[in-house]
Design an enzyme around this catalytic site. Structure first.
Site: not given
Lengths: 279, 306
Positions: B20, B44, B127, B191, B216, B243, B265
């Site tokens: 997403s 998204k 988030c 993240t 990533g 990642g 990513s």
């Protein structure tokens, strides 16, 4: 484009090296930066604590990159307050470019409003080549025409139009471009401007079997192919990577070309039918 | 070689899904990802109302990966329902991603967005860079995770995935709370951070929101550890994310306990065709080690510990 792990992509902050006032609402901002760029490519400019926006590269000469920019919104309002020496972040160059083939003898460049910026760059890049260039340059009024002095000195056939007839032919760049397409044998046509203008001219080129290329502007957040904001319906092609310059035939395969684009939220914004009058 | 997998009821031709927040703004992008080998896609994230998101810079690349503060830009639920149509014809399952400011809003989102088109739903409680949502609103605590999961569960029969933060510790407790709330799988992880990057020429933070979520390669070992911990504390299937750039990264996550992976990513490094590339690399690995299917490697690290 594949990138090695460890790639860094951040704005590089540089002082503005030169500002040229082009007309009442357009300036060209220069930066000393050695980049290999091609006409039609763009870069992203950052003003800290304001925003970051993409702009097409209009000049690349003697280690100077230039952006001809129209005063249209909050970001450009701030940019127009800046002076030589003020810092601006810059990253790029990004995107596809206008392509020319060796066997092209005569080409047509048609730009509406500040859409002439990348086409001016294209014309300059072809200066030393044996190629005849028709350059259709249109604006609403003579005060808004761009690069007239430079283009008159360059080796191009210049066709000027203004909506109010204050300079050149009265009418739009569509009128002058159609005339060129009818009267000369054009090997390829290049368009940049309001999308309805681009679409109308591409349609004519397809009818006449003339190859064409257009620059398609879409809202973008990253510029390097991952945010998804600039993807076209229905291919999903990213206008920051596969675009902004694509062939006219390819553009016509997209249902949104000349119809709508997406805003910062991703909501579709439909073009008004009178957009061509807003050159 | 067969690399099909499943997340509970949801069957996948291969274990790679589009994560997403990357590309999934439009149906056309999902189609593009599937044409490039994605076994499924997560759109998204969608909120109740339209959101323009933060000003740019929104995303930068640093040595270890990407850092973003997009701020949940999305057209809102009504526009999203018009955008994401005819999803069944795309040839791979499409997972809705929903966000909400509180329990009631998550429930409302589930009721409004989910019926009809989607194959599953991912609810994001994690988030790190949008005020009012995710970790900035405390949605990542075990208590809130359970109550939000329960509220969504009441509104949908679709497979329900809860996406959690690598910064919620102990992460096993958050996963258990999602399980207690009725989730069908855990998506680990969002993240991390948030992190920050400063332009040293001017001293200005580069991201306009100043801070952003880190993804990533730098996130990968943390994601692997989170998956490993979650597998130890709850039995729900896990979708690994963080990642995945090469097939070996996906294999590592599966050995830690993931049944599938999401890729975001990685597209920056290996283009949209990363899905095909990672799948080929997974197949090569399985062949080279004489494994017959993904079942041989999912949770392998735990099995050999015993």
């Amino acid at each position: 484009m594949e990138r090695p792990l460890g790639t860094i992509e951040k704005p590089k902050v540089l002082p503005i090296s030169k500002i040229i006032v082009e007309n009442e609402r357009v300036k060209t901002f220069f930066f000393n930066i050695e980049w290999e760029t091609r006409p039609g490519q763009f870069a992203i400019l950052w003003i800290p604590r304001v925003n970051e926006k993409p702009f097409c590269i209009s000049h690349n000469e003697n280690g100077e990159i230039g952006f001809t920019i129209c005063h249209v919104g909050d970001f450009t309002h701030k940019l127009f307050d800046l002076k030589v020496g003020d810092p601006v972040g810059i990253r790029g160059p990004y995107g596809s470019w206008f392509k020319t083939e060796n066997d092209y003898k005569t080409i047509l460049l048609a730009g509406g409003g500040y859409g002439v910026a990348p086409l001016y760059n294209l014309a300059k890049s072809l200066e030393k080549k044996d190629i005849q260039i028709h350059f259709c340059n249109g604006a609403r009024t003579n005060k808004q025409l761009l690069y007239i002095k430079q283009l008159k000195q360059a080796n191009v056939s210049l066709h000027i139009s203004t909506d109010d007839g204050s300079q050149g032919q009265k009418g739009t760049v569509i009128d002058t471009a159609i005339k060129c397409l009818e009267e000369d044998k054009i090997d390829c046509a290049y368009f940049c401007g309001p999308e309805l203008m681009e679409k109308k001219l591409v349609e004519l080129c397809i009818k006449k079997n003339i190859p064409s290329q257009v620059s398609i502007e879409r809202y973008m957040k990253c510029g390097f192919g991952i945010c998804g904001q600039c993807c076209l319906d229905d291919s999903g092609d990213r206008m920051c990577q596969e675009g902004p310059v694509i062939s006219g035939i390819k553009a016509m395969q997209h249902s949104e070309f000349g119809k709508y684009h997406r805003n910062k939220s991703g909501v579709k914004q439909y073009y008004e039918n009178n957009q061509t009058k807003k050159l | 070689m067969d690399i099909s997998t499943g997340i509970g009821k949801l069957k996948l031709k291969n274990p790679t899904l589009l994560a997403s927040g990357i590309l999934g703004v439009s149906r056309a992008s999902l189609k593009n990802a599937i044409a490039n080998g994605a076994g499924g896609c997560v759109i998204k994230s969608i909120s109740l109302e339209e959101r323009p998101g933060h000003n740019a810079p929104n995303i930068i690349a640093f040595e270890g990966g990407l850092m973003n503060a997009v701020g949940y830009s999305n057209p809102g639920v009504e526009e999203a329902k018009k955008e994401f149509i005819d999803l069944k014809s795309l040839g791979a399952p499409i997972v809705a991603s929903i966000i909400g400011k509180d329990t009631d809003e998550f429930a409302e989102m589930a009721a409004k967005l989910l019926p009809g088109e989607f194959s599953a739903v991912e609810a994001v409680l994690s988030c790190p860079h949008t005020p009012g949502y995710g970790t900035m609103a405390g949605q990542n605590t075990p208590e809130n995770t359970e109550s939000i999961t329960k509220a969504i569960r009441k509104k949908t029969d679709l497979p329900l995935f809860i996406k959690i933060s690598p910064d919620s510790q102990p992460i096993g407790e958050v996963a258990k709370a999602a399980e207690a709330g009725g989730a069908d799988a855990i998506v680990a992880v969002n993240t991390m951070g948030p992190g920050m990057a400063i332009d040293i020429e001017t001293g200005e933070p580069i991201l306009d929101f100043k801070i952003g979520g880190v993804s990533g390669p730098a996130l990968h070992p943390i994601a692997v550890r989170c998956i490993y911990d979650i597998r130890k504390s709850c039995r729900l299937p896990i979708i690994g994310v963080g990642g995945v750039t090469f097939g070996k990264d996906a294999v590592e996550m599966m050995m830690a306990g993931a049944s599938a992976v999401e890729i975001g990513s990685g597209i920056y490094y290996r283009e949209i065709s990363i899905f095909k590339k990672v799948c080929e690399e997974i197949k090569d690995f399985l062949k080279g080690k004489n494994f017959s299917s993904l079942q041989d490697i999912i949770g392998l690290t735990h099995k050999i510990e015993k």
